[in-house]
Design a protein around this motif. Sequence first.
Motif, mmCIF file in Angstrom:
data_model
loop_
_atom_site.group_PDB
_atom_site.id
_atom_site.type_symbol
_atom_site.label_atom_id
_atom_site.label_comp_id
_atom_site.label_asym_id
_atom_site.label_seq_id
_atom_site.Cartn_x
_atom_site.Cartn_y
_atom_site.Cartn_z
ATOM 1 N N GLY A 198 0.876 -1.173 0.000
ATOM 2 C CA GLY A 198 0.000 0.000 0.000
ATOM 3 C C GLY A 198 0.905 1.212 0.000
ATOM 4 O O GLY A 198 1.673 1.419 -0.926
ATOM 5 N N ASP A 199 0.867 1.982 1.095
ATOM 6 C CA ASP A 199 1.801 3.097 1.212
ATOM 7 C C ASP A 199 2.818 2.878 2.326
ATOM 8 O O ASP A 199 3.616 3.744 2.642
ATOM 9 C CB ASP A 199 1.053 4.420 1.417
ATOM 10 C CG ASP A 199 0.282 4.484 2.726
ATOM 11 O OD1 ASP A 199 0.123 3.433 3.380
ATOM 12 O OD2 ASP A 199 -0.161 5.576 3.100
ATOM 13 N N VAL A 200 2.808 1.679 2.933
ATOM 14 C CA VAL A 200 3.746 1.353 4.010
ATOM 15 C C VAL A 200 5.051 0.842 3.405
ATOM 16 O O VAL A 200 5.051 -0.062 2.559
ATOM 17 C CB VAL A 200 3.157 0.288 4.960
ATOM 18 C CG1 VAL A 200 4.162 -0.105 6.036
ATOM 19 C CG2 VAL A 200 1.866 0.798 5.593
ATOM 20 N N ILE A 201 6.167 1.438 3.834
ATOM 21 C CA ILE A 201 7.480 1.027 3.351
ATOM 22 C C ILE A 201 7.876 -0.266 4.055
ATOM 23 O O ILE A 201 7.955 -0.319 5.276
ATOM 24 C CB ILE A 201 8.536 2.122 3.608
ATOM 25 C CG1 ILE A 201 8.165 3.394 2.861
ATOM 26 C CG2 ILE A 201 9.931 1.627 3.214
ATOM 27 C CD1 ILE A 201 9.040 4.593 3.194
ATOM 28 N N GLY A 242 8.707 -1.159 8.851
ATOM 29 C CA GLY A 242 7.284 -1.314 8.637
ATOM 30 C C GLY A 242 6.428 -0.264 9.312
ATOM 31 O O GLY A 242 5.217 -0.431 9.406
ATOM 32 N N TYR A 243 7.048 0.814 9.813
ATOM 33 C CA TYR A 243 6.213 1.864 10.400
ATOM 34 C C TYR A 243 6.450 3.240 9.792
ATOM 35 O O TYR A 243 6.192 4.257 10.408
ATOM 36 C CB TYR A 243 6.302 1.905 11.925
ATOM 37 C CG TYR A 243 7.660 1.752 12.547
ATOM 38 C CD1 TYR A 243 8.026 0.536 13.120
ATOM 39 C CD2 TYR A 243 8.559 2.806 12.609
ATOM 40 C CE1 TYR A 243 9.254 0.388 13.723
ATOM 41 C CE2 TYR A 243 9.782 2.657 13.217
ATOM 42 C CZ TYR A 243 10.123 1.442 13.774
ATOM 43 O OH TYR A 243 11.340 1.305 14.374
ATOM 44 N N TYR A 244 6.920 3.243 8.551
ATOM 45 C CA TYR A 244 6.983 4.476 7.770
ATOM 46 C C TYR A 244 6.050 4.321 6.584
ATOM 47 O O TYR A 244 5.923 3.244 6.010
ATOM 48 C CB TYR A 244 8.403 4.736 7.257
ATOM 49 C CG TYR A 244 9.281 5.424 8.265
ATOM 50 C CD1 TYR A 244 9.482 6.795 8.219
ATOM 51 C CD2 TYR A 244 9.908 4.711 9.269
ATOM 52 C CE1 TYR A 244 10.297 7.440 9.147
ATOM 53 C CE2 TYR A 244 10.723 5.340 10.204
ATOM 54 C CZ TYR A 244 10.904 6.702 10.133
ATOM 55 O OH TYR A 244 11.701 7.330 11.050
ATOM 56 N N ARG A 245 5.395 5.403 6.231
ATOM 57 C CA ARG A 245 4.544 5.442 5.045
ATOM 58 C C ARG A 245 5.201 6.338 3.996
ATOM 59 O O ARG A 245 5.903 7.276 4.338
ATOM 60 C CB ARG A 245 3.162 5.987 5.383
ATOM 61 C CG ARG A 245 2.370 5.085 6.296
ATOM 62 C CD ARG A 245 0.942 5.592 6.457
ATOM 63 N NE ARG A 245 0.204 4.770 7.386
ATOM 64 C CZ ARG A 245 -0.427 3.644 7.080
ATOM 65 N NH1 ARG A 245 -0.412 3.212 5.838
ATOM 66 N NH2 ARG A 245 -1.072 2.960 7.991
ATOM 67 N N TRP A 246 4.957 6.024 2.727
ATOM 68 C CA TRP A 246 5.421 6.871 1.639
ATOM 69 C C TRP A 246 4.249 7.762 1.261
ATOM 70 O O TRP A 246 3.250 7.313 0.712
ATOM 71 C CB TRP A 246 5.873 6.022 0.453
ATOM 72 C CG TRP A 246 6.518 6.844 -0.593
ATOM 73 C CD1 TRP A 246 6.003 7.142 -1.820
ATOM 74 C CD2 TRP A 246 7.781 7.506 -0.521
ATOM 75 N NE1 TRP A 246 6.872 7.941 -2.512
ATOM 76 C CE2 TRP A 246 7.978 8.187 -1.734
ATOM 77 C CE3 TRP A 246 8.760 7.588 0.447
ATOM 78 C CZ2 TRP A 246 9.105 8.929 -2.007
ATOM 79 C CZ3 TRP A 246 9.899 8.334 0.183
ATOM 80 C CH2 TRP A 246 10.066 8.992 -1.024
ATOM 81 N N GLN A 247 4.352 9.054 1.637
ATOM 82 C CA GLN A 247 3.266 9.997 1.396
ATOM 83 C C GLN A 247 3.818 11.280 0.796
ATOM 84 O O GLN A 247 4.766 11.858 1.341
ATOM 85 C CB GLN A 247 2.537 10.329 2.706
ATOM 86 C CG GLN A 247 1.833 9.135 3.313
ATOM 87 C CD GLN A 247 1.191 9.458 4.651
ATOM 88 O OE1 GLN A 247 1.608 10.356 5.360
ATOM 89 N NE2 GLN A 247 0.172 8.692 4.990
ATOM 90 N N ASP A 248 3.217 11.704 -0.287
ATOM 91 C CA ASP A 248 3.600 12.945 -0.962
ATOM 92 C C ASP A 248 5.104 13.028 -1.225
ATOM 93 O O ASP A 248 5.728 14.069 -1.036
ATOM 94 C CB ASP A 248 3.150 14.168 -0.142
ATOM 95 C CG ASP A 248 1.645 14.192 0.079
ATOM 96 O OD1 ASP A 248 0.911 13.824 -0.863
ATOM 97 O OD2 ASP A 248 1.218 14.564 1.185
ATOM 98 N N GLY A 249 5.686 11.912 -1.641
ATOM 99 C CA GLY A 249 7.103 11.890 -1.991
ATOM 100 C C GLY A 249 8.049 11.912 -0.808
ATOM 101 O O GLY A 249 9.229 12.195 -0.958
ATOM 102 N N LYS A 250 7.534 11.564 0.391
ATOM 103 C CA LYS A 250 8.377 11.565 1.593
ATOM 104 C C LYS A 250 8.086 10.344 2.446
ATOM 105 O O LYS A 250 6.966 9.832 2.454
ATOM 106 C CB LYS A 250 8.102 12.813 2.447
ATOM 107 C CG LYS A 250 8.453 14.108 1.786
ATOM 108 C CD LYS A 250 8.135 15.256 2.709
ATOM 109 C CE LYS A 250 8.411 16.582 2.007
ATOM 110 N NZ LYS A 250 8.000 17.714 2.813
ATOM 111 N N ALA A 251 9.110 9.913 3.182
ATOM 112 C CA ALA A 251 8.926 8.863 4.180
ATOM 113 C C ALA A 251 8.424 9.528 5.452
ATOM 114 O O ALA A 251 9.071 10.418 5.991
ATOM 115 C CB ALA A 251 10.243 8.138 4.440
#
Length: 99
Positions: free
Chosen positions: A9-12, A39-48
Amino acid sequence: MKFYVQLDGDVIRDIIEFPHEGYQEVDIPTPLPIGINAGYYRWQDGKAVLDESLKSDSEQGTPVEGLTELEKRVSATEAEAASLNLAIIDIWETIATSS
């Protein structure tokens, strides 16, 4: 710097320095955040972005898939090793009393 992330999804889930099938190329400044592939960073708007809710879920000790099976195998191996050690002691005692 260019990195390649594997997303759920969006989770790194993973981050590497070379292209690989299933990984998305991203630009992330270095140094990378500690635990970015935990497993607790998301990739959102081009940023971790650290997601504290994912971090707390991870830290609650949810068993890793297969860990229970591994623990059973380790326990069985330890029991077998103890049994073998006792057999060796018996052999040494027999040798010592036979002489």
